[in-house]
Scaffold this active site. Sequence first.
Site, PDB file in Angstrom:
ATOM      1  N   ASP A   1       0.838  -1.205   0.000  1.00  0.00           N
ATOM      2  CA  ASP A   1       0.000   0.000   0.000  1.00  0.00           C
ATOM      3  C   ASP A   1       0.877   1.261   0.000  1.00  0.00           C
ATOM      4  O   ASP A   1       2.043   1.206   0.371  1.00  0.00           O
ATOM      5  CB  ASP A   1      -0.844  -0.049   1.281  1.00  0.00           C
ATOM      6  CG  ASP A   1      -1.805   1.110   1.395  1.00  0.00           C
ATOM      7  OD1 ASP A   1      -2.307   1.579   0.359  1.00  0.00           O
ATOM      8  OD2 ASP A   1      -2.064   1.533   2.528  1.00  0.00           O
TER       9      ASP A   1
ATOM     10  N   ASP B   1      -0.413   4.992   1.057  1.00  0.00           N
ATOM     11  CA  ASP B   1      -0.713   5.875   2.195  1.00  0.00           C
ATOM     12  C   ASP B   1      -0.646   5.124   3.515  1.00  0.00           C
ATOM     13  O   ASP B   1      -1.353   4.144   3.728  1.00  0.00           O
ATOM     14  CB  ASP B   1      -2.127   6.463   2.043  1.00  0.00           C
ATOM     15  CG  ASP B   1      -2.257   7.243   0.755  1.00  0.00           C
ATOM     16  OD1 ASP B   1      -1.238   7.736   0.260  1.00  0.00           O
ATOM     17  OD2 ASP B   1      -3.390   7.342   0.254  1.00  0.00           O
TER      18      ASP B   1
END
Lengths: 176, 176
Positions: free
Chosen positions: B8, B10
């Site tokens: 991922d 963020d």
Amino acid sequence: MKKSIAIDMDGVIADVDQHFLNLYHSEYGVLFTKDDIAGKTEETLFPEAGAARKFAFTPGFFLTAPVMEGAVEAVKKLMETYEVYIVSAAMEFPLSLTEKHEWLRLNFPFISWRNIVFCGDKSIINTDYMIDDHLKNLDNFKGKTLMFHSFHNVNYNHHQRVNNWDEVIKLLVEEA
Amino acid sequence: MKKSIAIDMDGVIADVDQHFLNLYHSEYGVLFTKDDIAGKTEETLFPEAGAARKFAFTPGFFLTAPVMEGAVEAVKKLMETYEVYIVSAAMEFPLSLTEKHEWLRLNFPFISWRNIVFCGDKSIINTDYMIDDHLKNLDNFKGKTLMFHSFHNVNYNHHQRVNNWDEVIKLLVEEA
């Protein structure tokens, strides 16, 4: 749980083949037909090498692509029984990211942002079906494949070919 | 074949938690720490409801996020033995598409466009591992999960927690 379908953009819901022909006509004054380009590659599409690639790198190219005939109604129909994802290889042309997103918002506003995927390599996409025109995407896919007809895939027949959206609906809705 | 990891952006390779704190400090003059916000949600992060969401919708937010400590070296290290994909839920914030692409080009230039995925729902992502801070992504994942520590996940423990990139490397490289 609904079965899932990954649907490609260029050459499947966006008629980039016709878009190339229209742009070539505008710039070079010669109107080729889809029959004329059958069996060619993106590189050999036009007499001028690199013409197609130049078009694809021009700002606005992806935003102004015509919608493939029958695609809007067909995708709506598929969404009644399938979880539909739009999966587009957008990373090779970074300018295309916002254009493709906007194109979807304008032409397929009923598709949720949750169901949109912009990727490079599609090998990590895990759905039950994939509808795509490119062998590089279909060949590595683990589910069932439908190869959407395009000039560059006419000589390959190791995937189930669909010539248009009516044939997709016949296979995935009427005969499923 | 190399095993694959979906990483991922963020809260994992981009330190959006610190970014929120810095922006809040700039705008409201109060400097909270990561300890102060542990256990909060994005909605309750700051006394002013909606402040975090306002920051996230401000142009430039994703482009200027600081890199998570240790992330660059750790991702390079993982790429020696794994096929690494950056998988980011970018569709909820359409403005973020080009900013995230540019952020990756600037901060992780060694990651190929082939290995970048911007999506909505991550449930169709099929890799062996997923490193993510959000339960909504980890809970539906079929492979092995690593939950990267963030303020909003401190009270959940049904995924293997990693507090920083050193712990990821210990688990996926040194002890693998």
